[in-house]
Structure formats: C-alpha cells, structure tokens
Motif scaffolding. Structure first.
Motif, PDB file in Angstrom:
ATOM      1  N   LEU A   1       0.875  -1.463   0.140  1.00 59.02           N
ATOM      2  CA  LEU A   1       0.233   0.139   0.415  1.00 59.02           C
ATOM      3  C   LEU A   1       1.114   1.199   0.031  1.00 59.02           C
ATOM      4  O   LEU A   1       0.252   2.355  -0.820  1.00 59.02           O
ATOM      5  N   ASP A   2       1.830   1.201   0.471  1.00 61.33           N
ATOM      6  CA  ASP A   2       2.468   2.208   0.650  1.00 61.33           C
ATOM      7  C   ASP A   2       3.981   2.084   1.525  1.00 61.33           C
ATOM      8  O   ASP A   2       4.514   1.128   1.592  1.00 61.33           O
ATOM      9  N   ALA A   3       5.460   3.364   1.084  1.00 61.90           N
ATOM     10  CA  ALA A   3       6.552   2.559   1.668  1.00 61.90           C
ATOM     11  C   ALA A   3       7.116   4.060   2.212  1.00 61.90           C
ATOM     12  O   ALA A   3       6.757   5.521   1.504  1.00 61.90           O
ATOM     13  N   LEU A   4       7.487   4.341   3.408  1.00 63.76           N
ATOM     14  CA  LEU A   4       7.420   5.242   4.565  1.00 63.76           C
ATOM     15  C   LEU A   4       8.815   5.464   4.613  1.00 63.76           C
ATOM     16  O   LEU A   4       9.338   4.506   5.071  1.00 63.76           O
ATOM     17  N   VAL A   5       9.376   6.715   4.501  1.00 64.05           N
ATOM     18  CA  VAL A   5      10.509   6.956   5.441  1.00 64.05           C
ATOM     19  C   VAL A   5      10.237   7.541   6.576  1.00 64.05           C
ATOM     20  O   VAL A   5       9.656   8.717   6.768  1.00 64.05           O
ATOM     21  N   VAL A   6      10.273   7.698   7.798  1.00 61.87           N
ATOM     22  CA  VAL A   6       9.986   8.368   8.735  1.00 61.87           C
ATOM     23  C   VAL A   6      11.126   8.700   9.979  1.00 61.87           C
ATOM     24  O   VAL A   6      12.536   8.300   9.859  1.00 61.87           O
ATOM     25  N   ALA A   7      10.537  10.162  10.322  1.00 63.85           N
ATOM     26  CA  ALA A   7      12.339  10.396  11.394  1.00 63.85           C
ATOM     27  C   ALA A   7      11.137  10.469  12.507  1.00 63.85           C
ATOM     28  O   ALA A   7       9.945  10.654  12.976  1.00 63.85           O
ATOM     29  N   ASP A   8      12.460  10.430  13.855  1.00 65.52           N
ATOM     30  CA  ASP A   8      11.599   9.971  15.101  1.00 65.52           C
ATOM     31  C   ASP A   8      11.112  11.737  15.572  1.00 65.52           C
ATOM     32  O   ASP A   8       9.835  11.283  16.391  1.00 65.52           O
ATOM     33  N   ASN A   9      11.301  12.558  15.179  1.00 64.86           N
ATOM     34  CA  ASN A   9      10.336  13.503  14.766  1.00 64.86           C
ATOM     35  C   ASN A   9       9.228  13.598  14.408  1.00 64.86           C
ATOM     36  O   ASN A   9       8.555  11.908  13.167  1.00 64.86           O
ATOM     37  N   SER A  10       7.809  14.370  13.868  1.00 66.69           N
ATOM     38  CA  SER A  10       6.877  13.858  13.580  1.00 66.69           C
ATOM     39  C   SER A  10       6.856  14.053  11.936  1.00 66.69           C
ATOM     40  O   SER A  10       5.827  13.646  11.275  1.00 66.69           O
ATOM     41  N   SER A  11       8.129  13.936  11.024  1.00 67.28           N
ATOM     42  CA  SER A  11       8.296  13.847   9.929  1.00 67.28           C
ATOM     43  C   SER A  11       8.484  12.353   9.442  1.00 67.28           C
ATOM     44  O   SER A  11       8.480  11.767   9.858  1.00 67.28           O
ATOM     45  N   PHE A  12       7.596  12.374   8.283  1.00 75.87           N
ATOM     46  CA  PHE A  12       7.623  11.378   6.796  1.00 75.87           C
ATOM     47  C   PHE A  12       7.631  11.904   6.041  1.00 75.87           C
ATOM     48  O   PHE A  12       7.129  12.863   5.619  1.00 75.87           O
ATOM     49  N   THR A  13       7.976  10.813   4.589  1.00 77.60           N
ATOM     50  CA  THR A  13       7.528  11.100   3.333  1.00 77.60           C
ATOM     51  C   THR A  13       7.338   9.771   3.114  1.00 77.60           C
ATOM     52  O   THR A  13       7.075   8.561   3.163  1.00 77.60           O
ATOM     53  N   SER A  14       6.244   9.485   2.576  1.00 78.29           N
ATOM     54  CA  SER A  14       5.197   8.628   1.779  1.00 78.29           C
ATOM     55  C   SER A  14       5.524   8.093  -0.095  1.00 78.29           C
ATOM     56  O   SER A  14       4.976   9.450  -0.494  1.00 78.29           O
ATOM     57  N   LEU A  15       5.886   7.419  -0.316  1.00 74.36           N
ATOM     58  CA  LEU A  15       6.751   7.641  -1.371  1.00 74.36           C
ATOM     59  C   LEU A  15       4.964   6.947  -2.518  1.00 74.36           C
ATOM     60  O   LEU A  15       5.425   8.378  -3.102  1.00 74.36           O
ATOM     61  N   LYS A  16       4.058   6.930  -2.427  1.00 69.62           N
ATOM     62  CA  LYS A  16       2.755   6.335  -2.752  1.00 69.62           C
ATOM     63  C   LYS A  16       2.151   8.011  -2.784  1.00 69.62           C
ATOM     64  O   LYS A  16       1.492   8.511  -3.895  1.00 69.62           O
ATOM     65  N   GLU A  17       2.546   8.849  -1.788  1.00 67.78           N
ATOM     66  CA  GLU A  17       1.989  10.196  -1.886  1.00 67.78           C
ATOM     67  C   GLU A  17       2.676  11.539  -3.119  1.00 67.78           C
ATOM     68  O   GLU A  17       1.698  12.345  -3.757  1.00 67.78           O
ATOM     69  N   GLN A  18       3.804  10.686  -2.544  1.00 67.74           N
ATOM     70  CA  GLN A  18       4.881  11.805  -3.800  1.00 67.74           C
ATOM     71  C   GLN A  18       4.746  11.231  -5.295  1.00 67.74           C
ATOM     72  O   GLN A  18       5.380  11.751  -5.963  1.00 67.74           O
ATOM     73  N   GLY A  19       3.817  10.243  -5.415  1.00 67.66           N
ATOM     74  CA  GLY A  19       4.010   9.184  -6.769  1.00 67.66           C
ATOM     75  C   GLY A  19       4.721   8.703  -7.348  1.00 67.66           C
ATOM     76  O   GLY A  19       5.463   8.269  -8.523  1.00 67.66           O
ATOM     77  N   ASP A  20       5.996   8.207  -6.387  1.00 65.15           N
ATOM     78  CA  ASP A  20       6.997   7.028  -6.513  1.00 65.15           C
ATOM     79  C   ASP A  20       7.257   5.949  -6.145  1.00 65.15           C
ATOM     80  O   ASP A  20       7.549   4.911  -6.590  1.00 65.15           O
ATOM     81  N   LEU A  21       5.513   5.392  -5.801  1.00 66.14           N
ATOM     82  CA  LEU A  21       5.101   3.986  -5.952  1.00 66.14           C
ATOM     83  C   LEU A  21       3.422   3.660  -6.649  1.00 66.14           C
ATOM     84  O   LEU A  21       2.734   4.202  -6.539  1.00 66.14           O
TER      85      LEU A  21
END
Length: 146
Positions: free
Chosen positions: A126-146
């Motif tokens: 469904l998605d691939a995420l890159v997360v950080a220990d703060n509240s930031s993250f990147t969703s590859l699906k939302e970004q259009g890379d998945l």
C-alpha cells in the motif's frame, strides 16, 4: 533406523505489543506506528506493517537492520512476515539515521521491487514510508514514486 532427514518448520515468534490506533486510514497513521517501533536506532531499520482486509494492523515485524547509510533488503524477508500473518496488504517503513526523510533512489527501487513481488504472491504494497523520530515522514505513494 533413525530418520536422517529432519523436518524443518517455519516458526513465528510473537511479541505482545499494544498498538493504540491500529487502523490505517492515512499515511500518518502508519508513520506513527512505525515510529513507535523504530525508536532512535542508529542504523536503518525496515519494518513491515501487516494489514488485514480492513486495513487493521495485525502484526509489525522488524524485517531488516542495515548499516548507518544503507540497507539491502530482500522481498523474501518482507513477504515472509506478511504470509505468516495472513496479511492482505503491507506497508513498509524505515528511517534514515540522519533524520532526513527524503527518499533515496535505492529507497524507491526497493519499494518497486516489493510492490512487484507482492503483486506476484497477491499481497499488495500500500505504501513505503521514510520516517524520522520527530513527526516528519515521507510517503512514496503520496509523492508519486510508488
């Protein structure tokens, strides 16, 4: 006569961990769950969130631990967790120890491999995420890379 062939079984070790909100409705839900399992590790850790048909998390597995700046993960480790938990779909998540949530070219390639391998066995990525220990993250699906 003693049997020289030993029957090998795949065993799963379960750890009881409570996930407060285990329904995934948006990438933020998955990122929050992943963040709680990754913590502040100093190397890349890849998690597999196994979901049922109603997008509820049935298991979270630490599928791979890489080095400070790289992680070579194979679809078999990711899909093993999903198959053993009868998952209908999965979300993979990892962190960059640097705290930068910008996906690398390798992150996108791994996600593409997981998506294709999952398609073959009938488990949707469904998605691939890159997360950080703060509240930031990147969703590859939302970004259009998945």
């Amino acid at each position: 006569m003693e049997n020289i062939y030993e029957v090998q079984r795949i065993k799963q070790v379960k750890t009881e961990m409570e996930i407060k909100e285990n329904s995934i409705r948006m990438p933020e839900n998955a990122a929050d769950i992943a963040r709680s399992f990754i913590g502040d590790d100093d190397r890349e850790v890849l998690l597999v969130l196994c979901l049922n048909t109603k997008n509820k998390v049935v298991a979270v597995h630490r599928a791979h631990v890489g080095s400070l700046n790289a992680s070579v993960v194979h679809p078999r480790e990711v899909l093993k967790a999903a198959i053993l938990n009868n998952a209908a779909s999965i979300i993979i998540a990892h962190q960059h120890p640097s705290g930068d949530v910008t996906p690398s070219r390798e992150d996108i390639q791994v996600a593409d491999r997981m998506k294709e391998a999952g398609r073959i066995v009938g488990i949707e990525l469904l998605d691939a995420l890159v997360v950080a220990d703060n509240s930031s993250f990147t969703s590859l699906k939302e970004q259009g890379d998945l």
